[in-house]
Write an enzyme that holds these catalytic residues in place. Structure first.
Site, PDB file in Angstrom:
ATOM      1  N   SER A 140     -36.320  20.212  40.798  1.00 23.19           N
ATOM      2  CA  SER A 140     -36.046  20.144  39.357  1.00 23.19           C
ATOM      3  C   SER A 140     -34.985  19.069  39.159  1.00 23.19           C
ATOM      4  O   SER A 140     -34.290  18.695  40.128  1.00 23.19           O
ATOM      5  CB  SER A 140     -35.489  21.504  38.898  1.00 23.19           C
ATOM      6  OG  SER A 140     -34.935  21.413  37.599  1.00 23.19           O
ATOM      7  N   TYR A 153     -30.096  29.017  39.919  1.00 23.91           N
ATOM      8  CA  TYR A 153     -31.202  28.049  39.827  1.00 23.91           C
ATOM      9  C   TYR A 153     -30.753  26.679  40.343  1.00 23.91           C
ATOM     10  O   TYR A 153     -31.424  26.058  41.167  1.00 23.91           O
ATOM     11  CB  TYR A 153     -31.649  27.961  38.361  1.00 23.91           C
ATOM     12  CG  TYR A 153     -32.931  27.177  38.143  1.00 23.91           C
ATOM     13  CD1 TYR A 153     -34.175  27.789  38.307  1.00 23.91           C
ATOM     14  CD2 TYR A 153     -32.902  25.839  37.758  1.00 23.91           C
ATOM     15  CE1 TYR A 153     -35.358  27.087  38.098  1.00 23.91           C
ATOM     16  CE2 TYR A 153     -34.073  25.133  37.553  1.00 23.91           C
ATOM     17  CZ  TYR A 153     -35.300  25.758  37.721  1.00 23.91           C
ATOM     18  OH  TYR A 153     -36.461  25.054  37.515  1.00 23.91           O
TER      19      TYR A 153
END
Ligand code: NAD
Length: 258
Positions: A140, A153
């Site tokens: 990401s 995350y």
């Protein structure tokens, strides 16, 4: 001409969103697919079957190493070996560190990071034996930069870029490559939850909340699509990409260029 005919691709978390988009792009190039995830399995399988390839499914929970092992054995029994491994399954949890539930931290790290270690360690021997393999880790922009309230995350995505680099170094003299893809905002169920939360908190419509979310980080003010990410995955599987090794390739509308 289908460039991946005769190959088998296993994509974790591929019953929706980015994983399904990548599975479809690989299937369109002729790869047999092993799907995984907790979404609508039948719908995902028919979308892949419509492309003329076999779509097997294994429901392993990516938090559990034993189930991951069963899934890798299932893929090897069914297709001989996994040629293309896409570590895509991922979850999000949003809270400040002092309020972050510890079991959510453990789940995010297990699904987003540790599962990729387990699938990779189990897929690599078959790839080495055939001197061909592609491992694509879906990281990401949050593997490259941070954002508030996303500690687990961001840590997991920075971690998977580290795992990508080590895998790329250990495979560097072989026909096996490993790279990470770093998407910016993609409008999938994972992000729709954040759009809904923003709409509620700021009194916005769904469309306004989408614009506000994507515009805040992305200079292009556009979502990246699963189809665009699928095309990048197909390129990373091509012969032309044999010397792309250990990259963390952002497709993010300019997010991390800032
Ligand atoms: P999604 O929620 O649509 O898909 C996630 C998939 O993972 C689903 O198939 C779900 O069933 C599966 N999954 C969740 N927990 C699992 C578990 N324990 N075991 C097995 N499967 C499990 O989300 P998405 O947006 O398509 O995300 C896919 C990947 O892309 C994730 O790694 C995510 O972090 C990453 N990503 C997404 C975006 C975005 O904007 N959507 C941006 C950057 C990176």
């Amino acid at each position: 001409m289908q460039s991946l005919k005769g190959k088998t691709a296993l994509v974790t978390g591929s019953t929706s969103g980015i994983g399904l988009g990548i599975a479809k792009a690989l299937a369109a190039q002729g790869a047999q697919i092993v799907l995984n995830g907790f979404g609508d399995v039948q719908a995902a399988q028919s979308e892949i079957a419509a492309l003329g390839v076999t779509a097997a499914y294994h429901g392993a929970d990516m938090r559990r190493p034993g189930e991951i092992s069963d899934m890798m054995n299932f893929a090897a029994d069914r297709f001989g070996r996994v040629d293309i491994l896409v570590n895509n399954a991922g979850i999000q949890h949003v809270a400040r560190i002092e309020a972050f539930a510890t079991e959510r931290w453990d789940d995010v790290l297990a699904v987003n990071l540790s599962s990729a270690f387990h699938t990779s360690r189990l897929a690599l021997p078959g790839m080495y034996a055939n001197n061909w393999g592609r491992i694509i880790n879906i990281a990401s922009t949050h593997g490259l930069v941070g954002s508030v309230e996303k500690s687990a995350y961001v840590a997991s995505k920075h971690g998977i870029i580290g795992l990508t680099k080590v895998t790329a170094l250990e495979t560097a003299t072989t026909g096996v490559t490993c790279n990470a893809i770093c998407p910016g905002w993609v409008l999938t169920p994972l992000v729709q939850k954040q759009v809904d939360a923003r709409a509620l908190a700021m009194g916005l419509t769904n469309e306004e909340a989408k614009k506000s979310l994507v515009g805040e980080k992305s200079p292009s003010q556009q979502f990246t699509t699963p189809e665009q990410l699928g095309a990048l995955a197909v390129f990373l599987c091509s012969d032309a990409a044999i010397n792309v090794r250990g990259a963390a390739w952002n497709m993010d509308g300019g997010w991390v260029a800032q």
